[in-house]
Write a protein that holds these residues in place. Structure first.
Motif, PDB file in Angstrom:
ATOM      1  N   SER A   1     -21.423 -59.588 -18.600  1.00  0.00           N
ATOM      2  CA  SER A   1     -22.070 -60.719 -19.250  1.00  0.00           C
ATOM      3  C   SER A   1     -23.034 -61.465 -18.333  1.00  0.00           C
ATOM      4  CB  SER A   1     -21.022 -61.689 -19.795  1.00  0.00           C
ATOM      5  OG  SER A   1     -20.295 -62.256 -18.734  1.00  0.00           O
ATOM      6  N   VAL A   2     -22.995 -61.165 -17.053  1.00  0.00           N
ATOM      7  CA  VAL A   2     -23.925 -61.774 -16.103  1.00  0.00           C
ATOM      8  C   VAL A   2     -24.614 -60.656 -15.339  1.00  0.00           C
ATOM      9  CG1 VAL A   2     -22.635 -63.916 -15.853  1.00  0.00           C
ATOM     10  CG2 VAL A   2     -22.097 -61.999 -14.379  1.00  0.00           C
ATOM     11  N   ASN A   3     -25.675 -60.972 -14.606  1.00  0.00           N
ATOM     12  CA  ASN A   3     -26.413 -59.904 -13.955  1.00  0.00           C
ATOM     13  C   ASN A   3     -26.713 -60.141 -12.482  1.00  0.00           C
ATOM     14  OD1 ASN A   3     -27.819 -57.539 -13.642  1.00  0.00           O
ATOM     15  ND2 ASN A   3     -29.768 -58.473 -14.145  1.00  0.00           N
ATOM     16  N   PRO A   4     -25.708 -60.198 -11.627  1.00  0.00           N
ATOM     17  CA  PRO A   4     -26.043 -60.067 -10.220  1.00  0.00           C
ATOM     18  C   PRO A   4     -26.405 -58.602  -9.958  1.00  0.00           C
ATOM     19  CG  PRO A   4     -23.696 -60.507 -10.508  1.00  0.00           C
ATOM     20  CD  PRO A   4     -24.335 -60.492 -11.869  1.00  0.00           C
ATOM     21  N   VAL A   5     -26.874 -58.311  -8.792  1.00  0.00           N
ATOM     22  CA  VAL A   5     -27.305 -56.946  -8.473  1.00  0.00           C
ATOM     23  C   VAL A   5     -26.229 -55.940  -8.860  1.00  0.00           C
ATOM     24  CG1 VAL A   5     -27.988 -55.411  -6.600  1.00  0.00           C
ATOM     25  CG2 VAL A   5     -28.767 -57.778  -6.620  1.00  0.00           C
ATOM     26  N   GLY A   6     -26.627 -54.886  -9.553  1.00  0.00           N
ATOM     27  CA  GLY A   6     -25.705 -53.820  -9.919  1.00  0.00           C
ATOM     28  C   GLY A   6     -24.988 -54.030 -11.236  1.00  0.00           C
ATOM     29  N   ARG A   7     -25.289 -55.092 -11.958  1.00  0.00           N
ATOM     30  CA  ARG A   7     -24.645 -55.331 -13.248  1.00  0.00           C
ATOM     31  C   ARG A   7     -25.666 -55.184 -14.370  1.00  0.00           C
ATOM     32  NH1 ARG A   7     -20.090 -59.730 -11.953  1.00  0.00           N
ATOM     33  NH2 ARG A   7     -19.139 -58.566 -10.276  1.00  0.00           N
TER      34      ARG A   7
ATOM     35  N   SER B   1     -24.803 -58.424 -28.631  1.00  0.00           N
ATOM     36  CA  SER B   1     -25.852 -58.119 -27.658  1.00  0.00           C
ATOM     37  C   SER B   1     -25.850 -59.136 -26.524  1.00  0.00           C
ATOM     38  CB  SER B   1     -27.223 -58.117 -28.334  1.00  0.00           C
ATOM     39  OG  SER B   1     -27.553 -59.411 -28.791  1.00  0.00           O
ATOM     40  N   PHE B   2     -26.487 -58.757 -25.439  1.00  0.00           N
ATOM     41  CA  PHE B   2     -26.776 -59.645 -24.322  1.00  0.00           C
ATOM     42  C   PHE B   2     -28.199 -59.344 -23.877  1.00  0.00           C
ATOM     43  CE2 PHE B   2     -27.158 -59.971 -19.651  1.00  0.00           C
ATOM     44  CZ  PHE B   2     -27.073 -61.348 -19.539  1.00  0.00           C
ATOM     45  N   ASN B   3     -29.059 -60.342 -23.871  1.00  0.00           N
ATOM     46  CA  ASN B   3     -30.458 -60.232 -23.472  1.00  0.00           C
ATOM     47  C   ASN B   3     -31.249 -59.246 -24.339  1.00  0.00           C
ATOM     48  OD1 ASN B   3     -32.721 -61.007 -22.002  1.00  0.00           O
ATOM     49  ND2 ASN B   3     -32.447 -59.379 -20.501  1.00  0.00           N
ATOM     50  N   VAL B   4     -30.885 -59.118 -25.611  1.00  0.00           N
ATOM     51  CA  VAL B   4     -31.654 -58.299 -26.557  1.00  0.00           C
ATOM     52  C   VAL B   4     -32.017 -59.185 -27.738  1.00  0.00           C
ATOM     53  CG1 VAL B   4     -31.582 -56.337 -28.158  1.00  0.00           C
ATOM     54  CG2 VAL B   4     -30.604 -56.122 -25.865  1.00  0.00           C
ATOM     55  N   SER B   5     -33.322 -59.307 -28.025  1.00  0.00           N
ATOM     56  CA  SER B   5     -33.768 -60.164 -29.120  1.00  0.00           C
ATOM     57  C   SER B   5     -33.941 -59.395 -30.422  1.00  0.00           C
ATOM     58  CB  SER B   5     -35.094 -60.834 -28.760  1.00  0.00           C
ATOM     59  OG  SER B   5     -36.090 -59.848 -28.524  1.00  0.00           O
TER      60      SER B   5
ATOM     61  N   SER C   1     -28.336 -55.587 -17.172  1.00  0.00           N
ATOM     62  CA  SER C   1     -29.409 -56.538 -17.440  1.00  0.00           C
ATOM     63  C   SER C   1     -29.526 -56.833 -18.925  1.00  0.00           C
ATOM     64  CB  SER C   1     -30.743 -55.981 -16.938  1.00  0.00           C
ATOM     65  OG  SER C   1     -30.667 -55.740 -15.558  1.00  0.00           O
ATOM     66  N   ALA C   2     -29.047 -55.893 -19.755  1.00  0.00           N
ATOM     67  CA  ALA C   2     -29.067 -56.063 -21.204  1.00  0.00           C
ATOM     68  C   ALA C   2     -28.122 -55.049 -21.820  1.00  0.00           C
ATOM     69  CB  ALA C   2     -30.475 -55.864 -21.755  1.00  0.00           C
ATOM     70  N   TRP C   3     -27.555 -55.393 -22.977  1.00  0.00           N
ATOM     71  CA  TRP C   3     -26.755 -54.443 -23.739  1.00  0.00           C
ATOM     72  C   TRP C   3     -26.819 -54.820 -25.211  1.00  0.00           C
ATOM     73  CZ3 TRP C   3     -22.846 -56.246 -26.774  1.00  0.00           C
ATOM     74  CH2 TRP C   3     -22.262 -57.459 -26.435  1.00  0.00           C
ATOM     75  N   VAL C   4     -26.621 -53.836 -26.072  1.00  0.00           N
ATOM     76  CA  VAL C   4     -26.616 -54.085 -27.511  1.00  0.00           C
ATOM     77  C   VAL C   4     -25.774 -53.023 -28.216  1.00  0.00           C
ATOM     78  CG1 VAL C   4     -28.740 -52.757 -27.972  1.00  0.00           C
ATOM     79  CG2 VAL C   4     -28.063 -54.579 -29.544  1.00  0.00           C
TER      80      VAL C   4
ATOM     81  N   SER D   1     -24.935 -47.835 -29.184  1.00  0.00           N
ATOM     82  CA  SER D   1     -24.810 -48.753 -28.054  1.00  0.00           C
ATOM     83  C   SER D   1     -25.803 -48.379 -26.957  1.00  0.00           C
ATOM     84  CB  SER D   1     -23.397 -48.708 -27.481  1.00  0.00           C
ATOM     85  OG  SER D   1     -22.473 -49.144 -28.429  1.00  0.00           O
ATOM     86  N   VAL D   2     -26.410 -49.403 -26.356  1.00  0.00           N
ATOM     87  CA  VAL D   2     -27.375 -49.223 -25.264  1.00  0.00           C
ATOM     88  C   VAL D   2     -27.004 -50.226 -24.170  1.00  0.00           C
ATOM     89  CG1 VAL D   2     -29.793 -49.345 -24.574  1.00  0.00           C
ATOM     90  CG2 VAL D   2     -29.212 -48.575 -26.878  1.00  0.00           C
ATOM     91  N   VAL D   3     -26.956 -49.754 -22.926  1.00  0.00           N
ATOM     92  CA  VAL D   3     -26.760 -50.624 -21.768  1.00  0.00           C
ATOM     93  C   VAL D   3     -27.918 -50.362 -20.815  1.00  0.00           C
ATOM     94  CG1 VAL D   3     -25.257 -51.276 -19.843  1.00  0.00           C
ATOM     95  CG2 VAL D   3     -24.247 -50.541 -22.008  1.00  0.00           C
ATOM     96  N   VAL D   4     -28.543 -51.435 -20.308  1.00  0.00           N
ATOM     97  CA  VAL D   4     -29.693 -51.313 -19.425  1.00  0.00           C
ATOM     98  C   VAL D   4     -29.361 -51.951 -18.080  1.00  0.00           C
ATOM     99  CG1 VAL D   4     -32.117 -51.953 -19.098  1.00  0.00           C
ATOM    100  CG2 VAL D   4     -31.262 -51.414 -21.397  1.00  0.00           C
ATOM    101  N   PHE D   5     -29.620 -51.208 -16.992  1.00  0.00           N
ATOM    102  CA  PHE D   5     -29.432 -51.707 -15.637  1.00  0.00           C
ATOM    103  C   PHE D   5     -30.795 -51.775 -14.965  1.00  0.00           C
ATOM    104  CE2 PHE D   5     -25.470 -49.609 -16.750  1.00  0.00           C
ATOM    105  CZ  PHE D   5     -24.519 -50.532 -16.340  1.00  0.00           C
TER     106      PHE D   5
END
Length: 190
Positions: free
Chosen positions: A16-22, A107-111, A24-27, A185-189
């Motif tokens: 749910s947060v994005n420090p390095v290696g986590r 989603s997280f960071n997906v509009s 950046s977005a998911w849906v 499902s999509v996860v973006v790093f």
């Protein structure tokens, strides 16, 4: 979303947060178009879609195929199992047919997720990523269990920090022919 690490490795990974290696977005989204009807009075659009399955607050991409309602991405207010409402930017009385092209379950960071063609989607980020050279993980499944699909993101012609250019779903038992999926499902790093 939390992913547990294997035994012997300390801690869990919080996506749910994005420090390095986590992430950046998911849906997680439903990508099979579903037909319905609508009526608009003022700015309130009432959509009738049998067994729509959504809950209040989820996001839908609607294509109004007749009448004068405005195509776009909307936040849903559920009335009952077959009816939901959205608020149109335009006002007036109209009615007609509508297609729910995509439905974001979470989603997280997906509009927005746009359906470009059969089995082809564009994922739009709510906030621009720190760079355009990201990694994408995908999975999908059809609800009829007849076909398990796998995500495939061909090398984009141009990377963008604001979108995943094209995400394609190929049905494994369909001979690698693009196919829509009900659970994608999509996860973006980045």
């Amino acid at each position: 979303v939390t992913i547990s690490n294997p035994a012997g490795v300390a801690g869990d990974v919080d996506l749910s947060v994005n420090p390095v290696g986590r992430a950046s977005a998911w849906v997680n989204f439903h990508g099979v178009p579903t037909a319905g009807t609508y009526s608009r009075t003022g700015t309130l659009v009432t959509v009738t879609m049998t067994g729509h399955g959504m809950t209040t607050g989820q996001i839908v991409d609607l294509d109004f195929t007749s009448g004068t309602a405005t195509d776009g991405t909307y936040v849903v207010t559920v009335v009952n199992a077959n009816t939901f409402t959205v608020t149109d930017a335009a006002s007036g009385a109209t009615s007609g047919n509508v297609s729910r092209d995509t439905w974001l379950r979470g989603s997280f960071n997906v509009s927005r997720v746009e359906r470009l063609n059969l089995g082809v989607y564009r994922v739009n980020f709510a906030a621009v990523l720190s760079h355009a050279f990201y990694a994408v993980l995908m999975s999908s499944k059809r609800e009829d269990n007849a076909t398990i699909s796998s995500g495939n993101n061909p090398r984009p012609t141009a990377y963008s920090a604001s979108t995943v250019n094209t995400v394609r779903v190929y049905g494994a038992s369909l001979g690698a022919v693009p196919d829509d999926a009900e659970n994608f499902s999509v996860v973006v790093f980045a």
